[in-house]
Motif scaffolding. Structure first.
Motif, short mmCIF file in Angstrom:
data_model
loop_
_atom_site.label_atom_id
_atom_site.label_comp_id
_atom_site.label_asym_id
_atom_site.label_seq_id
_atom_site.Cartn_x
_atom_site.Cartn_y
_atom_site.Cartn_z
N TRP A 104 -30.78 23.35 10.74
CA TRP A 104 -32.01 23.25 9.96
C TRP A 104 -33.04 24.23 10.53
O TRP A 104 -33.13 24.38 11.75
CB TRP A 104 -32.59 21.85 10.03
CG TRP A 104 -31.83 20.78 9.32
CD1 TRP A 104 -32.11 20.23 8.10
CD2 TRP A 104 -30.66 20.08 9.78
NE1 TRP A 104 -31.21 19.25 7.77
CE2 TRP A 104 -30.30 19.13 8.78
CE3 TRP A 104 -29.88 20.15 10.94
CZ2 TRP A 104 -29.21 18.28 8.92
CZ3 TRP A 104 -28.79 19.32 11.07
CH2 TRP A 104 -28.46 18.39 10.07
N SER A 105 -33.79 24.87 9.69
CA SER A 105 -34.85 25.77 10.13
C SER A 105 -36.21 25.15 9.83
O SER A 105 -36.40 24.52 8.79
CB SER A 105 -34.75 27.12 9.43
OG SER A 105 -33.59 27.81 9.84
N THR A 106 -37.13 25.35 10.75
CA THR A 106 -38.52 24.97 10.54
C THR A 106 -39.36 26.25 10.62
O THR A 106 -39.72 26.70 11.72
CB THR A 106 -39.00 23.95 11.60
OG1 THR A 106 -38.15 22.80 11.57
CG2 THR A 106 -40.44 23.52 11.34
N ASP A 114 -35.32 18.90 9.58
CA ASP A 114 -34.70 18.90 10.91
C ASP A 114 -34.69 17.48 11.48
O ASP A 114 -35.74 16.86 11.65
CB ASP A 114 -35.50 19.83 11.83
CG ASP A 114 -34.87 20.02 13.21
OD1 ASP A 114 -34.00 19.22 13.59
OD2 ASP A 114 -35.27 20.97 13.91
N PRO A 115 -33.49 16.93 11.78
CA PRO A 115 -33.44 15.56 12.31
C PRO A 115 -33.82 15.46 13.78
O PRO A 115 -33.99 14.36 14.29
CB PRO A 115 -31.95 15.17 12.14
CG PRO A 115 -31.33 16.25 11.31
CD PRO A 115 -32.16 17.49 11.55
N LEU A 128 -25.19 20.77 13.31
CA LEU A 128 -24.88 19.47 12.73
C LEU A 128 -23.94 18.67 13.61
O LEU A 128 -24.09 17.45 13.74
CB LEU A 128 -24.27 19.66 11.33
CG LEU A 128 -23.79 18.38 10.62
CD1 LEU A 128 -24.96 17.43 10.37
CD2 LEU A 128 -23.08 18.72 9.32
N ALA A 129 -22.94 19.31 14.22
CA ALA A 129 -21.99 18.58 15.07
C ALA A 129 -22.71 17.82 16.17
O ALA A 129 -22.34 16.68 16.50
CB ALA A 129 -20.96 19.54 15.66
N GLN A 131 -31.99 11.64 7.47
CA GLN A 131 -32.30 13.06 7.37
C GLN A 131 -31.06 13.86 6.95
O GLN A 131 -31.12 14.75 6.10
CB GLN A 131 -32.82 13.59 8.71
CG GLN A 131 -34.12 12.99 9.21
CD GLN A 131 -35.35 13.50 8.51
OE1 GLN A 131 -36.06 12.75 7.87
NE2 GLN A 131 -35.62 14.78 8.63
N VAL A 132 -29.92 13.53 7.57
CA VAL A 132 -28.66 14.20 7.22
C VAL A 132 -28.29 13.91 5.77
O VAL A 132 -27.90 14.80 5.01
CB VAL A 132 -27.54 13.76 8.18
CG1 VAL A 132 -26.19 14.29 7.71
CG2 VAL A 132 -27.83 14.24 9.60
N PHE A 133 -28.41 12.65 5.39
CA PHE A 133 -28.09 12.23 4.02
C PHE A 133 -28.93 12.99 3.00
O PHE A 133 -28.41 13.55 2.02
CB PHE A 133 -28.34 10.72 3.93
CG PHE A 133 -28.02 10.10 2.60
CD1 PHE A 133 -26.75 10.19 2.05
CD2 PHE A 133 -28.98 9.37 1.91
CE1 PHE A 133 -26.45 9.59 0.83
CE2 PHE A 133 -28.69 8.77 0.70
CZ PHE A 133 -27.43 8.88 0.16
#
Length: 475
Positions: A96-98, A122-123, A309-310, A327-329
């Motif tokens: 994820w990018s911020t 981003d989680p 993600l991993a 957040q992933v969902f």
């Protein structure tokens, strides 16, 4: 991402237990040690749904199936569906990018304009990474901001959220709502360090929150006091969003401890955290930290990348982090639609399930985290999914994310003797569940899914330990 639907269907087909296999297995009696554990726990057989099947030989009859076709509430075991779907659709290396935008000119270290921080879901934008983000902003030559810091959270379109709605515990971090700009899980971590010479415990707060009064110390309990219920002994007053106070004492016998608490003003938490951290870094701010959108056409000065993600999936499953799972969902919908909603995420997951497994056993995932009274899946459907996962390219990432019985994560206190069992746990009021893989004495790998839905579900852990040990003894 796996872009070959035909290949996915080919993988899925062998994972479907035939009706004959299911009926044959359903007729089998529960193992005696499991029956005995149910009796000791005062749980009826009808409260339990179980599937035990070979992870690799998907055509073999299930070793055990009891009420396996009945949809049940799986609690946090539902995170397996969310994380496996994400690993397949996004890929283990997804990040994820911020992005951070700078509007205006910098003169003598002062920005004559605004800074925009755009959340993209981003989680894991925790304290340390917020610090790095703001340090990178200072690396642009900015020591003071004459305008505002604007937080853009528009990537997630979320309904209003009452953190007390689920169980009346609004200050529990697990009740935090997802957010496009989720900072430190909307929680402040309070660290207590006893100083016997001074007779106090010093309190540290992460992140520093702007505009919040924070008590610096709390008196130590009388000498000889045991640790016990140290949180209760503190008599914390945490419901005021602008004041954190402790009216009690802290037992020195506890040593150093940390206590994460969801902030009483979750919507305002990000603004307080950003301003507090910016000022702690010595940054000046003439305006305020407020919500808004990035102006059209403005290009980012830099972006903060998340862990892959991993790694995120490992945190979600090892420690059953609810807001990270959501957040992933929601990212499934963000990638597909450009804006994330819960219904968009549910539809994205339904489409993935249809490609992988057809309409059979379609789960009701609700928010993707299992923190729900509406979520449903059968042990048979979840077992099929876990068989498919074992044969998929992302199997290593999924399995390594699961708690190991008696070793780590939510299973570190498990009494099962099968230390090589990798199982996701789940618990709610009236629900207890485990699901994952057991590595048996023969060298075979088995899928194990076990769910109890019953008012006495909290007593089911020995039942699951007995099931796990039985599964491991296959010789």
């Amino acid at each position: 991402m796996l872009p070959f639907p035909s290949l996915l269907r080919r993988w899925a087909l062998p994972c479907l237990l035939t009706a004959a296999q299911a009926v044959h297995a359903a007729a089998a009696a529960l193992p005696p040690e499991v029956e005995a554990a149910l009796v000791r726990a005062r749980l009826p057989r009808e409260a339990l749904a179980v599937l035990v099947a070979d992870a690799q030989d998907t055509r073999a009859p299930a070793r055990l199936a009891h009420r396996a076709q009945v949809p049940v509430n799986p609690a946090s075991v539902m995170k397996l569906v969310t994380t496996y779907a994400a690993l397949e659709q996004l890929g283990p290396a997804h990040t994820w990018s911020t992005p951070v935008y700078i509007e205006g000119v910098v003169r003598a270290g002062s920005l004559q304009g605004n800074v925009y921080i755009q959340g993209q879901g981003d989680p894991k934008l925790v304290v340390e990474r917020l610090w790095l983000l703001l340090r990178r902003l200072q690396g642009q030559g900015i020591q003071a901001i004459a305008g505002d810091i604007v937080l853009d959270r528009s990537a997630f379109d979320m309904p209003g959220h009452d953190p007390a709605h689920f169980d009346g515990e609004p200050l529990r971090p697990y009740n935090a709502a997802p957010d496009a700009l989720l900072l430190n899980y909307k929680s402040v971590v309070m660290g207590f360090v006893p100083d016997a010479a001074a007779g106090v415990a010093r309190i540290q707060y992460e992140p520093p929150l702007a505009g919040v009064q924070r008590q610096a110390t709390v008196a130590l309990a009388p000498p000889g006091s045991e640790c016990g219920d140290w949180r209760g002994a503190l008599r914390a007053e945490l419901a005021d969003p602008v004041r954190l106070a402790f009216l009690g004492v802290y037992p020195a016998a506890c040593g150093e401890r940390s206590w994460p608490v969801a902030h009483a003003d979750p919507r305002g938490f990000a603004a307080r955290a950003v301003e507090g951290m910016w000022r702690e870094l010595g940054g000046g701010l003439s305006g305020s930290v407020r919500e808004g959108k990035v102006p059209a056409g403005l290009r980012p000065a830099f972006s903060m990348a998340s862990p892959p993600l991993a790694e995120v999936v490992r945190d979600v499953n090892k420690f059953s982090n609810n807001v990270m799972a959501q957040q992933v969902f929601l990212t499934l919908a963000l990638q597909k639609n450009g804006v994330a909603t819960f219904e968009g995420a549910r539809e994205a997951l339904r489409q993935w399930w249809r490609v992988r497994f057809g309409e059979a056993g379609m789960p009701e995932v609700d928010n993707g985290a299992g923190l729900s009274r509406e979520a449903r899946i059968s042990a048979q459907a979840l077992g099929r999914m876990l068989q498919a996962a074992w044969l998929s390219p992302v199997m290593p990432e999924l399995v390594s994310s699961l708690p190991i019985a008696g070793v780590d994560g939510t299973l570190r206190r498990s009494q099962s003797r099968a230390g090589a069992a990798h199982l996701k746990t789940g618990s709610l009021r009236d629900v207890m569940a485990v699901a994952g893989y057991v590595h048996a004495a023969s060298g075979r790998r088995y899928v194990l899914v076990a769910v109890v839905n019953h008012p006495g579900a909290a007593a089911a852990r020995p039942v699951f330990d007995a099931l796990t040990d039985w599964t491991a003894r296959d010789q």
